[in-house]
Design a protein around this motif. Structure first.
Motif, PDB file in Angstrom:
ATOM      1  N   GLY A  15     -36.164 112.752 -41.237  1.00 12.91           N
ATOM      2  CA  GLY A  15     -35.731 111.516 -41.898  1.00 12.91           C
ATOM      3  C   GLY A  15     -36.816 110.908 -42.761  1.00 12.91           C
ATOM      4  O   GLY A  15     -37.855 111.529 -43.018  1.00 12.91           O
ATOM      5  N   GLY A  16     -36.581 109.663 -43.203  1.00 13.55           N
ATOM      6  CA  GLY A  16     -37.456 109.004 -44.182  1.00 13.55           C
ATOM      7  C   GLY A  16     -38.904 108.899 -43.743  1.00 13.55           C
ATOM      8  O   GLY A  16     -39.794 109.558 -44.296  1.00 13.55           O
ATOM      9  N   ILE A  17     -39.175 108.078 -42.728  1.00 10.38           N
ATOM     10  CA  ILE A  17     -40.552 107.898 -42.265  1.00 10.38           C
ATOM     11  C   ILE A  17     -41.039 109.167 -41.563  1.00 10.38           C
ATOM     12  O   ILE A  17     -42.191 109.576 -41.707  1.00 10.38           O
ATOM     13  CB  ILE A  17     -40.643 106.665 -41.330  1.00 10.38           C
ATOM     14  N   ASP A  36     -34.910 116.933 -34.931  1.00 12.07           N
ATOM     15  CA  ASP A  36     -33.904 116.099 -35.615  1.00 12.07           C
ATOM     16  C   ASP A  36     -32.509 116.659 -35.334  1.00 12.07           C
ATOM     17  O   ASP A  36     -32.345 117.863 -35.128  1.00 12.07           O
ATOM     18  CB  ASP A  36     -34.163 116.073 -37.130  1.00 12.07           C
ATOM     19  N   ILE A  37     -31.526 115.765 -35.369  1.00 14.05           N
ATOM     20  CA  ILE A  37     -30.138 116.188 -35.175  1.00 14.05           C
ATOM     21  C   ILE A  37     -29.565 116.774 -36.472  1.00 14.05           C
ATOM     22  O   ILE A  37     -28.560 117.486 -36.459  1.00 14.05           O
ATOM     23  CB  ILE A  37     -29.288 114.978 -34.703  1.00 14.05           C
ATOM     24  N   LYS A  60     -31.942 119.202 -32.267  1.00 14.33           N
ATOM     25  CA  LYS A  60     -31.359 118.730 -30.999  1.00 14.33           C
ATOM     26  C   LYS A  60     -30.992 117.258 -31.102  1.00 14.33           C
ATOM     27  O   LYS A  60     -31.580 116.503 -31.884  1.00 14.33           O
ATOM     28  CB  LYS A  60     -32.371 118.888 -29.852  1.00 14.33           C
ATOM     29  N   ASP A  61     -30.022 116.875 -30.256  1.00 15.95           N
ATOM     30  CA  ASP A  61     -29.612 115.480 -30.141  1.00 15.95           C
ATOM     31  C   ASP A  61     -30.420 114.845 -29.013  1.00 15.95           C
ATOM     32  O   ASP A  61     -30.204 115.152 -27.841  1.00 15.95           O
ATOM     33  CB  ASP A  61     -28.108 115.437 -29.821  1.00 15.95           C
ATOM     34  N   ILE A  62     -31.342 113.964 -29.373  1.00 16.02           N
ATOM     35  CA  ILE A  62     -32.258 113.413 -28.358  1.00 16.02           C
ATOM     36  C   ILE A  62     -31.589 112.393 -27.435  1.00 16.02           C
ATOM     37  O   ILE A  62     -32.203 111.942 -26.480  1.00 16.02           O
ATOM     38  CB  ILE A  62     -33.517 112.776 -29.002  1.00 16.02           C
ATOM     39  N   ASN A  88     -39.851 108.562 -33.098  1.00 18.41           N
ATOM     40  CA  ASN A  88     -39.548 107.866 -34.349  1.00 18.41           C
ATOM     41  C   ASN A  88     -38.043 107.750 -34.631  1.00 18.41           C
ATOM     42  O   ASN A  88     -37.595 106.807 -35.259  1.00 18.41           O
ATOM     43  CB  ASN A  88     -40.288 108.622 -35.474  1.00 18.41           C
ATOM     44  N   TYR A 152     -29.623  96.915 -32.236  1.00 16.51           N
ATOM     45  CA  TYR A 152     -30.873  97.514 -32.723  1.00 16.51           C
ATOM     46  C   TYR A 152     -32.073  96.668 -32.277  1.00 16.51           C
ATOM     47  O   TYR A 152     -33.070  97.189 -31.758  1.00 16.51           O
ATOM     48  CB  TYR A 152     -30.799  97.614 -34.250  1.00 16.51           C
ATOM     49  N   LYS A 156     -34.975  97.962 -29.739  1.00  9.62           N
ATOM     50  CA  LYS A 156     -36.368  98.043 -30.195  1.00  9.62           C
ATOM     51  C   LYS A 156     -37.303  97.235 -29.298  1.00  9.62           C
ATOM     52  O   LYS A 156     -38.417  97.682 -28.995  1.00  9.62           O
ATOM     53  CB  LYS A 156     -36.478  97.558 -31.647  1.00  9.62           C
ATOM     54  N   PRO A 182     -42.860  99.447 -38.570  1.00  9.21           N
ATOM     55  CA  PRO A 182     -43.056  99.695 -40.001  1.00  9.21           C
ATOM     56  C   PRO A 182     -42.081  98.929 -40.911  1.00  9.21           C
ATOM     57  O   PRO A 182     -41.075  98.406 -40.448  1.00  9.21           O
ATOM     58  CB  PRO A 182     -42.729 101.185 -40.105  1.00  9.21           C
ATOM     59  N   ALA A 184     -40.723 100.535 -44.616  1.00  8.49           N
ATOM     60  CA  ALA A 184     -41.006 101.637 -45.549  1.00  8.49           C
ATOM     61  C   ALA A 184     -39.825 101.915 -46.458  1.00  8.49           C
ATOM     62  O   ALA A 184     -38.665 101.768 -46.077  1.00  8.49           O
ATOM     63  CB  ALA A 184     -41.361 102.895 -44.769  1.00  8.49           C
TER      64      ALA A 184
END
Ligand SMILES: NC(=O)c1ccc[n+]([C@@H]2O[C@H](COP(=O)([O-])OP(=O)(O)OC[C@H]3O[C@@H](n4cnc5c(N)ncnc54)[C@H](O)[C@@H]3O)[C@@H](O)[C@H]2O)c1
Length: 249
Positions: A15-17, A36-37, A60-62, A88, A152, A156, A182, A184
């Motif tokens: 992903g992005g970050i 990553d999924i 994998k799906d974490i 992340n 969310y 977090k 972050p 970003a």
């Protein structure tokens, strides 16, 4: 190179970050397991990184506890150990409190809080051997309590609580646990900024340094620092990589 001979797991690495962290870790000499999924994004990243270091992609799906154990086992089998865990990845959906559903709670807590918790536990025996470092991800949305982000924000802040507890419990094992919060400019946010330029400008106006961070040059170096011996006397801390938006005293 600050991470020579260190092995790292980076979730959401496609992903992005995450991509910024993966690139920076490789440049600093780390061996990296990108988790990553999103198989297509992971394959694309690995093709781009061809020849730029020792890197594998684990699709994998974490949010499934079993997967977190498999991720650690696969990484250790490939690289012979584990020094750094970067939690992340996180998925969530926005809604006002009165429209928030159980599915939204499950998505945010299972991909964020519980995935972080399960990966930390799966990695613990390996990190104990190497006196390793865990870096988890928080958000200003949680600290400020931003509207429409209840699942969310709560997930977090729970991650920060888990991180402080683990920092205290696992200090005796030489494992440090810190958090990065972050802001970003990821491809996802760049897309959003084009659809909602005024809302985007409001976000920029709220950042004292006057811009969103770059995943690779603004956020990833903080993660490298927390993964390296340079931060050996820090644990249980949240580092704000957000252009000065939030100050913690
Ligand atoms: N971008 C920002 O400004 C910002 C601000 C505050 C906090 N954060 C936090 O930083 C971290 C990275 O954010 P980002 O903007 O790069 O997010 P992103 O959405 O660009 O990337 C997240 C990655 O996680 C992967 N992922 C999602 N669910 C998964 C699952 N179940 N299993 C495995 N992989 C999964 C996605 O496929 C994606 O590649 C997140 O924890 C996010 O909450 C970001």
């Amino acid at each position: 190179m600050q991470l020579q001979n260190k092995t790292a797991i980076i979730t959401g690495g496609a992903g992005g970050i995450g991509q910024g962290i993966v690139r920076r870790f490789l440049a600093e000499g780390a061996k990296v397991a990108v988790v990553d999924i999103d198989q297509a994004q992971g394959d694309k990243l690995l093709a781009e990184l061809d020849g730029q270091g020792d890197v594998i992609f684990i699709a994998k799906d974490i949010s499934k506890e079993e997967s977190t154990k498999e991720i650690v086992a696969e990484t250790v089998e490939r690289f012979g150990g584990l020094d750094v865990l970067v939690n992340n990845a996180h998925a969530s959906k926005q809604a006002p409190i009165m429209e928030t559903t159980q599915e939204m709670w499950d998505l945010s807590f299972n991909t964020g809080t519980m995935a972080t918790f399960h990966l930390m536990r799966a990695a613990y025996p390996e990190l104990k051997k190497t006196r390793g470092s865990i870096i988890n991800f928080a958000s200003g949305a949680g600290m400020k309590g931003l509207p429409n982000q209840v699942t969310y924000a709560a997930a977090k802040e729970a991650i920060r609580a888990i991180s402080r507890t683990a920092a205290n419990e696992w200090a005796k094992d030489g494992i440090r646990v810190n958090v990065v919060s972050p802001i970003a400019l990821t491809p996802g946010i760049a897309q959003w900024s084009q659809a909602f330029p005024e809302a985007f400008q409001e976000v920029v106006d709220g950042i004292p340094l006057g811009r969103l961070g770059d995943p690779e040059t603004d956020i990833a170096p903080i993660v490298v620092f927390l993964a390296s011996e340079q931060s050996q006397y820090m644990t249980g801390q949240t580092l704000m990589a957000d252009g000065g938006s939030i100050k913690i005293y």
